[in-house]
Design an enzyme around this catalytic site. Structure first.
Site, short mmCIF file in Angstrom:
data_model
loop_
_atom_site.label_atom_id
_atom_site.label_comp_id
_atom_site.label_asym_id
_atom_site.label_seq_id
_atom_site.Cartn_x
_atom_site.Cartn_y
_atom_site.Cartn_z
N LYS A 1 16.46 68.45 198.06
CA LYS A 1 15.78 68.29 196.77
C LYS A 1 15.19 66.89 196.64
CE LYS A 1 15.64 66.97 192.32
NZ LYS A 1 15.78 65.61 191.78
N ASP B 1 15.21 72.02 191.98
CA ASP B 1 16.48 71.58 191.38
C ASP B 1 16.98 72.71 190.49
OD1 ASP B 1 15.05 71.49 188.91
OD2 ASP B 1 14.24 69.58 189.56
#
Length: 205
Positions: free
Chosen positions: A116, A135
């Site tokens: 991420k 996310d």
DNA sequence: AAAACGGGGGC
DNA sequence: GCCCCAGTTTT
């Protein structure tokens, strides 16, 4: 609704894009590491405060870790993150000429940097068209809209890349984080003011 | 697969 | 006062 119309509505809602100055690679990297499990409205002021005092890998390495801890005390896991900031800075100077790497494989070697975070740096600072950072906001909203049905962020990234034209990929994170914070919240979403209310199946609420 | 890290903010 | 939150690393 096609995906172009969906993205058009989100861009209309957030024309300014990102509030954080994530064009500068080192700030993008450090502020994103600081953001883990910590909300943006807490992370951003703390990151600004840190960079007013120390703004380069050299200065981070020279700084006392206690001083970095104090500057970022408002974010969660601040002791762990202060250590990671110093270690990342040291590695950048020793191995990468003080520059933030611009490829996934190298970014993933840095402590505290997972998929991420790496995708955020690639998308926001290096403007890579093939980076889509997933996310919890992106994961949750994608599933709520019923466009994808996935168990984890990595699956969501694959499904979104099949669904969305590539020109949108690097913008998805910023747009959906803002949207997820202000409207499509994890708990008690504000469906009454939602611009996607007409197409949302409202499953999993 | 699950625990651990953690202070701020919404309610 | 209680519960959740821009993940990643370790067990």
């Amino acid at each position: 609704m096609d995906t172009d119309e969906l993205m058009r509505r989100l861009f209309e809602l957030y024309p300014d894009g990102c509030t954080v100055d994530v064009r500068e690679p080192f700030f993008a990297l450090i502020s994103t590491v600081m953001s883990h499990r910590t909300r943006d409205d807490v992370t951003y002021p703390a990151a600004k405060k840190l960079f007013e005092r120390f703004s380069t890998p050299e200065e981070m390495v020279e700084a006392n870790v206690e001083d970095i801890e104090e500057l970022i005390r408002d974010v969660g896991f601040y002791r762990v993150k202060a250590g990671r900031i110093k270690e990342i800075s040291r590695i950048l100077l020793e191995d990468y000429n003080g520059k933030v790497p611009d490829d996934m494989e190298t970014l993933l070697k840095l402590p505290g940097v997972g998929r991420k975070t790496a995708n955020c740096v690639l998308a926001h600072a290096f403007l890579k068209e093939d980076a889509l950072a997933v996310d919890t906001h992106v994961h949750r909203i994608s599933n709520r809209l019923g466009r994808v049905v996935t168990k984890n962020p990595e699956e969501t990234e694959m499904e979104l890349k099949k669904l969305l034209p590539q020109k949108y990929w690097r913008h998805v994170n910023i747009l959906l984080v803002k949207f997820g914070q202000n409207v499509c919240r994890p708990i008690s979403p504000r469906c009454g003011i939602c611009i996607l209310n007409d197409i949302c199946p409202k499953i999993l609420l």
